[in-house]
Design an enzyme around this catalytic site. Structure first.
Site, PDB file in Angstrom:
ATOM      1  CG  HIS A   1      79.615 -66.573  18.046  1.00 52.27           C
ATOM      2  ND1 HIS A   1      80.239 -66.156  19.213  1.00 52.27           N
ATOM      3  CD2 HIS A   1      80.285 -67.678  17.646  1.00 52.27           C
ATOM      4  CE1 HIS A   1      81.249 -66.977  19.493  1.00 52.27           C
ATOM      5  NE2 HIS A   1      81.289 -67.910  18.569  1.00 52.27           N
TER       6      HIS A   1
ATOM      7  CD  GLU B   1      82.191 -75.992  17.210  1.00 51.12           C
ATOM      8  OE1 GLU B   1      81.727 -74.836  17.378  1.00 51.12           O
ATOM      9  OE2 GLU B   1      83.113 -76.230  16.439  1.00 51.12           O
TER      10      GLU B   1
ATOM     11  CB  CYS C   1      87.639 -70.814  21.385  1.00 54.58           C
ATOM     12  SG  CYS C   1      88.691 -70.212  20.056  1.00 54.58           S
TER      13      CYS C   1
ATOM     14  CB  CYS D   1      87.905 -69.256  16.440  1.00 56.62           C
ATOM     15  SG  CYS D   1      87.454 -70.976  16.726  1.00 56.62           S
TER      16      CYS D   1
END
Length: 672
Positions: free
Chosen positions: A220, A343, A361, A439
């Protein structure tokens, strides 16, 4: 790339935001979100999913202390490092082990980043005291070698950096670094910055092109952009080198993620890891793919390294990916990531409205990417998208009271489907108090608190105004102090005033963005050299005393149509005005919004309204609604009856304000 065009964000210490719209949002963050999120990080929000974040840091700090004090006599407890979200079976029988998502440390780092930005605009001794005490807890958890990730410190240090693909250690390093720099720049306190440097030093000792080092990179992304920022803060070349290594190494074959995986790879020649943007070397990637947040963070880091190393091939890759994303995969609201599966970005023109993911985000990451592209080259196309995302998809992620949040930002909602159709379970018809994977809320806090750094960038003798918001900016040009006061009526009116105060004659340039949504505009300025280039209006002259620029960007109501390949929106229309995208909501227009049509000849008018507790501009017009007759109501299919419509009054509200009046239907695109 032309190095002379490079700019950098204006330091928040030299900007005071006075804008009525964004100041209100920043005060919401300061007064509501930051305290609320601190309570959430400490599991004190009733009815919200526990975070366990600060609890994990305290347990890790205690383990670190005992290891130091007892040495070999310390009795190590080991837990699995294969569980993505360890949760207690019984809240009353919790062990001293890690709970929550394995990247939970990052929630604190984003919180402290927001605190730092907030303190630049509004000093707060009590908040600073709370932050300092929290930093001590976090610092106490750090290992002697610099390592800091509570998931492994608590569970099993033997397994650190054995699952880069999924286990987020380098992601947490990135957020730690961003938060530490923000707090240092705001307060001058380097306690957390030194922690970040020590962790980065340890990572640099393990990863790199040199023989004997690990050849991995983050699963990530965000470490790339954070390390670039750490380099610019400390001027330590090894952080730039490490960031560049992570970017250069990504996607090379044989895949590093294969080497650490326990899975048996069947076809070693096949492209894999699109989800992680690690299927190809980054310079060979031509489209936005995979998990949208990871992608936007990677592209931001690529842009940083392209600028810092003047890497033309990397910049070209950024431009290519940007153009693919904006021309084929961007929602009208500035959302990215069309599918909840992963996502992720879907294929070109696949932008469903009712199953949209469009994670908050991801739009924030898009803003990061846009600003970094602007730092390389001031081109309106980047600022236009940045503005679209900020005023629409980003703000939609937060309720008007700052106490509940959207993870997902759809463009069409039928609450019944959200509750009964598992294909739409990811879509929530009302904002949530908190998330186990939290997040988005702290990400919102940090970008809103630092919004001025996206509005303005500068060179030695030029100020770029990318977004119009009321501010006072202090700039030193040719050793002269210049004050620039901007007054803006955005986003409801296009009137802007720029007042320049130069105590001594000073030659400088002010570059003003001409928004793409504005077909006609008016700028009145003192005489000087004027150049229009790439959507910016450059005024260069010798400023002396107090001089004023006035601008007007008329905000007309517009009907927007989709590309014919946007199958979801054929025969439909969306309404925009200035930077704001509008929607219709059940609270104003009744239910069964899918039966509504907007005639081509219908006149639309703007009205000032206070239904959300402060002044906004709404749009009204006459539409038509299909009548539910006896036949159409009772028969699933019928062949002879003509459609019957009734005239209705329609009200459009700003998209970001929807779902603040309870649960109900919502639509951005309606039939024409």
């Amino acid at each position: 790339m032309n190095q002379k065009e490079f700019s950098k964000p204006v330091s928040l210490r030299r900007v005071q935001l006075t804008d009525s719209f964004w100041k209100m949002e920043m005060e919401l963050v300061r007064q509501e979100m930051i305290p609320y999120q601190w309570d959430a990080l400490n599991d004190r929000v009733e009815g919200a999913e526990p975070s366990y974040c600060m609890r994990n840091f305290k347990i890790a700090a205690n383990i670190t202390k005992q290891r130091a004090e007892l040495g070999e006599a310390y009795q190590e407890k080991k837990f699995s490092t294969e569980i993505f979200q360890p949760l207690p079976e019984d809240e009353n029988l919790m062990e001293d082990r890690f709970y929550g998502f394995l990247f939970q440390d990052s929630d604190f780092y984003k919180w402290i980043e927001a605190v730092g930005y907030s303190l630049t605009q509004h000093p707060d001794k009590e908040l600073e005291r709370i932050a300092d005490e929290a930093i001590e807890i976090v610092s106490a958890a750090q290992q002697p070698n610099g390592y800091l990730d509570t998931y492994y410190i608590i569970n099993n240090m033997d397994h650190i950096f054995t699952n880069l693909r999924n286990n987020h250690e380098l992601y947490c390093l990135g957020h730690l670094t961003e938060g530490a720099i923000a707090y240092y720049e705001a307060t001058g306190k380097d306690r957390l910055l030194k922690v970040a440097e020590r962790y980065a030093d340890y990572v640099e000792s393990l990863f790199g092109a040199e023989d004997g080092k690990l050849k991995g990179y983050p699963g990530h992304e965000i470490a790339e952009m954070a390390l670039a920022r750490l380099y610019e803060t400390t001027n330590n070349e090894k952080y730039l080198k490490l960031s560049k290594y992570f970017i250069d190494e990504r996607g090379k074959k044989p895949y590093y993620f294969d080497s650490e995986s326990k899975e048996k790879i069947k076809d070693k020649d096949a492209l894999r890891y699109q989800y992680y943007q690690a299927h190809l070397p980054v310079r060979e990637q031509t489209e936005a793919v995979g998990h949208a947040v990871r992608a936007a963070y990677l592209y931001s880091g690529m842009a940083d390294i392209a600028r810092l190393t003047q890497d033309e091939s990397l910049y070209k890759a950024c431009e290519t990916i940007w153009d693919d994303m904006v021309s084929k995969k961007l929602y009208i609201t500035g959302g990215i990531g069309g599918t909840h599966i992963g996502e992720a970005f879907s294929f070109a023109y696949d932008l469903p409205n009712d199953t949209a993911y469009a994670e908050t985000c991801a739009s924030i990451g898009l803003v990061f990417f846009a600003r970094r592209m602007l730092e390389i080259k001031p081109n309106r196309k980047y600022a236009d998208v940045m503005e679209k995302a900020l005023y629409n998809c980003v703000l939609s992620g937060m309720a008007l009271d700052g106490k509940s949040f959207f993870y997902v930002n759809p463009l069409e909602v039928l609450p019944e489907a959200c509750h009964k159709d598992e294909r739409k379970f990811h879509v929530k018809p009302v904002r949530q108090k908190w998330f186990g994977c939290a997040c988005c809320p702290p990400n919102l806090a940090r970008i809103i608190s630092s919004i001025a750094s996206y509005a303005y960038t500068e060179t030695e003798d030029t100020l770029f105004v990318h977004l119009y918001m009321g501010s006072r900016i202090n700039k030193v040009v040719q050793n002269n102090d210049v004050s620039i006061d901007i007054t803006s009526s955005f986003p409801w009116d296009g009137a802007v005033t720029v007042q320049v105060d130069a105590a001594k004659p000073t030659t400088m340039t002010i570059a003003l963005r001409i928004p793409e949504w504005c077909n006609e505009y008016e700028i009145n300025a003192p005489s000087g050299d004027v150049v229009e280039k790439d959507g910016y209006y450059y005024i260069t002259r010798e400023w002396n005393g107090t001089e004023t620029i006035t601008m007007n960007f008329p905000m007309k109501v517009k009907r927007i149509y989709g590309n014919p390949m946007l199958r979801e929106n054929i025969g439909k229309v969306a309404i925009t005005r200035g930077p704001i995208v509008y929607c219709i909501e059940e609270a104003d227009n009744g239910n069964n919004l899918h039966l509504v049509t907007l005639p081509k000849e219908a006149q639309l008018s703007t009205h000032t309204d206070h239904r959300f507790g402060y002044e906004v501009t709404i749009i009204k017009g006459t539409g038509r609604k299909l009548k539910l007759t006896a036949s159409s109501s009772n028969e699933l299919y019928h062949g002879s009856e003509e459609e019957q419509f009734e005239d209705i009054n329609l009200t459009w509200i700003p998209y970001y304000t929807w779902a603040n009046r309870g649960e109900g239907e919502m639509m951005v695109w309606i039939r024409q």
